[in-house]
Design a protein around this motif. Structure first.
Motif, short mmCIF file in Angstrom:
data_model
loop_
_atom_site.label_atom_id
_atom_site.label_comp_id
_atom_site.label_asym_id
_atom_site.label_seq_id
_atom_site.Cartn_x
_atom_site.Cartn_y
_atom_site.Cartn_z
N UNK A 1 1.91 1.15 0.15
CA UNK A 1 1.48 1.23 1.55
C UNK A 1 0.07 0.67 1.73
N UNK A 2 -0.78 0.96 0.77
CA UNK A 2 -2.16 0.47 0.83
C UNK A 2 -2.19 -1.05 0.72
N UNK A 3 -1.40 -1.59 -0.19
CA UNK A 3 -1.34 -3.04 -0.36
C UNK A 3 -0.81 -3.72 0.89
N UNK A 4 0.15 -3.08 1.55
CA UNK A 4 0.68 -3.64 2.79
C UNK A 4 -0.42 -3.75 3.85
N UNK A 5 -1.27 -2.76 3.92
CA UNK A 5 -2.37 -2.81 4.89
C UNK A 5 -3.33 -3.95 4.58
N UNK A 6 -3.51 -4.24 3.31
CA UNK A 6 -4.40 -5.34 2.92
C UNK A 6 -3.91 -6.66 3.52
N UNK A 7 -2.60 -6.88 3.55
CA UNK A 7 -2.07 -8.14 4.08
C UNK A 7 -1.79 -8.07 5.57
N UNK A 8 -2.27 -7.00 6.21
CA UNK A 8 -2.15 -6.89 7.66
C UNK A 8 -0.85 -6.33 8.18
N UNK A 9 -0.09 -5.65 7.33
CA UNK A 9 1.17 -5.03 7.74
C UNK A 9 0.94 -3.53 7.93
#
Length: 217
Positions: free
Chosen positions: A87-95
């Protein structure tokens, strides 16, 4: 879903620390050369699912250990940690991404785990949800491929069209897992609530949980 605000599902939080250099490095390494959010999400999902061995026998409940950035420094984790990193990685790419939690009954037959927990109910099982193409998709990058093969169950693959939340049956049709209670969705790991539920369901482990110490089962 109309008039939804995604700001809280994009910003870094205490545990979904998407602004941490280690998390950003993890994302960059696993999405290099990929152009679309869907392809990046898939790559990150498999990097978390198979790059960190599922290990429910080493549980560190300190606040620091539960941050996404902490998981990048080792090669194992359990459901909450692995879903948190995805979930954290998804936020990094703007998702937009958020955490979900539920109690599940384990039919895997892991006698060692059940003996310690004194039940086959796993409390506060963690999964992630990402917002793609106008809808929330449930994703569970928890059980690595090698473990699934050992347990005779198909690994959960990432799919932007449908949920991938748990394996209900193994390849022989036997019951594998079932969801018993849904705690809802959260922008961050609800740490205090999480700890209270663990202590309520596993009172014999309450002291170690309350101290936030490493529990090796």
């Amino acid at each position: 879903m109309k008039n939804i605000s995604f700001e809280n599902y994009l910003n870094p939080t205490e545990f979904l620390d998407s602004d941490h250099p280690a998390v950003r490095e993890f994302v960059e390494e696993n999405t290099a050369g990929l152009m679309t959010p869907e392809k990046k999400l898939a790559a990150l999902y498999y990097a978390v699912r198979d790059g960190f061995r599922y290990d429910p026998y080493r549980l560190d409940f300190s606040r620091e250990a539960m941050r996404a950035s902490h998981l990048t420094g080792r090669n194992y984790g359990y459901c909450v940690e692995k879903s948190c990193l995805f979930a954290t990685a998804a936020r990094v790419i703007g998702v937009p991404a958020r955490m979900g939690f539920a109690n599940v009954r384990n039919h895997i037959g892991t006698a060692r785990l059940e003996a310690v927990l004194q039940t086959n109910v796993l409390v506060f099982h963690g999964f992630a949800e990402v917002y793609v193409n106008g809808r929330w998709i449930k994703s569970t990058p928890v059980f690595n491929k090698e473990l699934c093969e050992h347990l005779n169950v198909a690994p959960l693959d990432f799919n932007v069209e449908e949920d991938a939340i748990f394996q209900e049956y193994d390849r022989d049709g036997a019951k594998f897992m079932e969801y018993l209670h849904d705690y809802g969705r959260f922008e961050d790991i609800p740490y205090d609530f999480f700890m209270r539920e663990l202590q309520r369901h596993y009172p014999h482990l309450s002291k170690d949980i309350s101290l936030g110490k490493l529990i090796e089962l």
